[in-house]
Design a protein around this motif. Structure first.
Motif, PDB file in Angstrom:
ATOM      1  N   TYR A   7     122.975  96.722  96.691  1.00 47.59           N
ATOM      2  CA  TYR A   7     123.747  95.650  96.087  1.00 47.59           C
ATOM      3  C   TYR A   7     123.145  94.279  96.340  1.00 47.59           C
ATOM      4  CZ  TYR A   7     127.327  99.199  95.652  1.00 47.59           C
ATOM      5  OH  TYR A   7     128.003 100.335  95.331  1.00 47.59           O
ATOM      6  N   GLN A  21     133.737 103.108  95.568  1.00 51.23           N
ATOM      7  CA  GLN A  21     134.505 101.869  95.567  1.00 51.23           C
ATOM      8  C   GLN A  21     133.966 100.945  96.652  1.00 51.23           C
ATOM      9  OE1 GLN A  21     136.710 101.167  93.339  1.00 51.23           O
ATOM     10  NE2 GLN A  21     137.423  99.203  94.133  1.00 51.23           N
ATOM     11  N   VAL A  22     133.826  99.703  96.298  1.00 51.15           N
ATOM     12  CA  VAL A  22     133.307  98.704  97.223  1.00 51.15           C
ATOM     13  C   VAL A  22     134.449  97.793  97.650  1.00 51.15           C
ATOM     14  CG1 VAL A  22     131.704  96.777  97.509  1.00 51.15           C
ATOM     15  CG2 VAL A  22     131.050  98.748  96.118  1.00 51.15           C
ATOM     16  N   GLN A  23     134.616  97.638  98.941  1.00 53.09           N
ATOM     17  CA  GLN A  23     135.611  96.699  99.469  1.00 53.09           C
ATOM     18  C   GLN A  23     134.892  95.586 100.212  1.00 53.09           C
ATOM     19  OE1 GLN A  23     138.344  99.242 101.692  1.00 53.09           O
ATOM     20  NE2 GLN A  23     139.755  99.122  99.972  1.00 53.09           N
ATOM     21  N   SER A  46     132.426  97.325 102.746  1.00 49.06           N
ATOM     22  CA  SER A  46     132.625  98.755 102.990  1.00 49.06           C
ATOM     23  C   SER A  46     131.963  99.494 101.842  1.00 49.06           C
ATOM     24  CB  SER A  46     134.118  99.080 103.069  1.00 49.06           C
ATOM     25  OG  SER A  46     134.708  98.421 104.162  1.00 49.06           O
ATOM     26  N   VAL A  47     130.761  99.928 102.083  1.00 50.08           N
ATOM     27  CA  VAL A  47     129.975 100.563 101.035  1.00 50.08           C
ATOM     28  C   VAL A  47     128.971 101.482 101.712  1.00 50.08           C
ATOM     29  CG1 VAL A  47     128.293  98.668 100.981  1.00 50.08           C
ATOM     30  CG2 VAL A  47     128.552 100.129  98.982  1.00 50.08           C
ATOM     31  N   ARG A  48     128.638 102.582 101.043  1.00 47.02           N
ATOM     32  CA  ARG A  48     127.755 103.559 101.671  1.00 47.02           C
ATOM     33  C   ARG A  48     126.346 103.010 101.863  1.00 47.02           C
ATOM     34  NH1 ARG A  48     127.749 109.743  99.855  1.00 47.02           N
ATOM     35  NH2 ARG A  48     129.714 109.558 100.971  1.00 47.02           N
ATOM     36  N   TYR A 106     132.187  93.522  91.903  1.00 54.09           N
ATOM     37  CA  TYR A 106     133.175  93.700  92.973  1.00 54.09           C
ATOM     38  C   TYR A 106     133.425  92.366  93.667  1.00 54.09           C
ATOM     39  CZ  TYR A 106     131.775  98.502  92.181  1.00 54.09           C
ATOM     40  OH  TYR A 106     131.491  99.702  91.598  1.00 54.09           O
ATOM     41  N   ASP A 160     127.188  93.316  93.481  1.00 52.88           N
ATOM     42  CA  ASP A 160     126.838  93.969  92.233  1.00 52.88           C
ATOM     43  C   ASP A 160     125.724  94.973  92.469  1.00 52.88           C
ATOM     44  OD1 ASP A 160     127.435  93.635  89.186  1.00 52.88           O
ATOM     45  OD2 ASP A 160     125.259  93.920  89.367  1.00 52.88           O
TER      46      ASP A 160
END
Length: 129
Positions: A32, A1-3, A25-27, A118, A99
């Motif tokens: 992206y 999940q991307v915030q 907030s993404v690994r 997102y 994206d």
């Protein structure tokens, strides 16, 4: 999940500048491509700018070209939109988008909302005349 969380909006006089930030907030941020859109009251959400994973490729709507600059800091998982020479017609809620298609070709068409998976909650920008 991307915030995605936008910040930096506010009220500014015509001719002024603002810098918007969007923290993701993404690994793996570099997986992206990132974009900025805006939506004025009663209008559809429109594309403003986009940037590829590396920052090498950028794309702008004609209405902001030469005034706005999109950039990213992959070490901070953050994308920026520097807005200069602001006009009252730039007033809108500005949305950050991400994206998982990291790049786009040179000369790509302008993006639409379907090109990004997102979205952030938006930040208000108001430009007074």
């Amino acid at each position: 999940q991307v915030q995605l969380v936008e910040s930096g909006g506010g009220l500014v006089q015509a001719g002024g500048s603002l810098r918007l930030s969007c923290a993701a907030s993404v690994r793996t941020f570099t997986l992206y491509r990132m974009g900025w859109f805006r939506q004025a009251p009663g209008e559809e959400r429109e594309f403003v700018a986009a940037i590829s994973w590396s920052g090498i490729r950028t794309l702008y709507a004609d209405s902001v070209k030469g005034r706005f600059t999109v950039s990213r800091d992959n070490n901070k998982n953050t994308v920026y939109l520097q807005m200069n020479s602001l006009k009252p017609e730039d007033s809108a809620v500005y949305y950050c988008a991400a994206d998982p298609k990291p790049s786009f070709p040179d000369g790509a068409r302008l993006f639409n909302i379907q090109d990004f998976a997102y979205w952030g909650q938006g930040t208000q920008v108001t430009v007074s005349s």
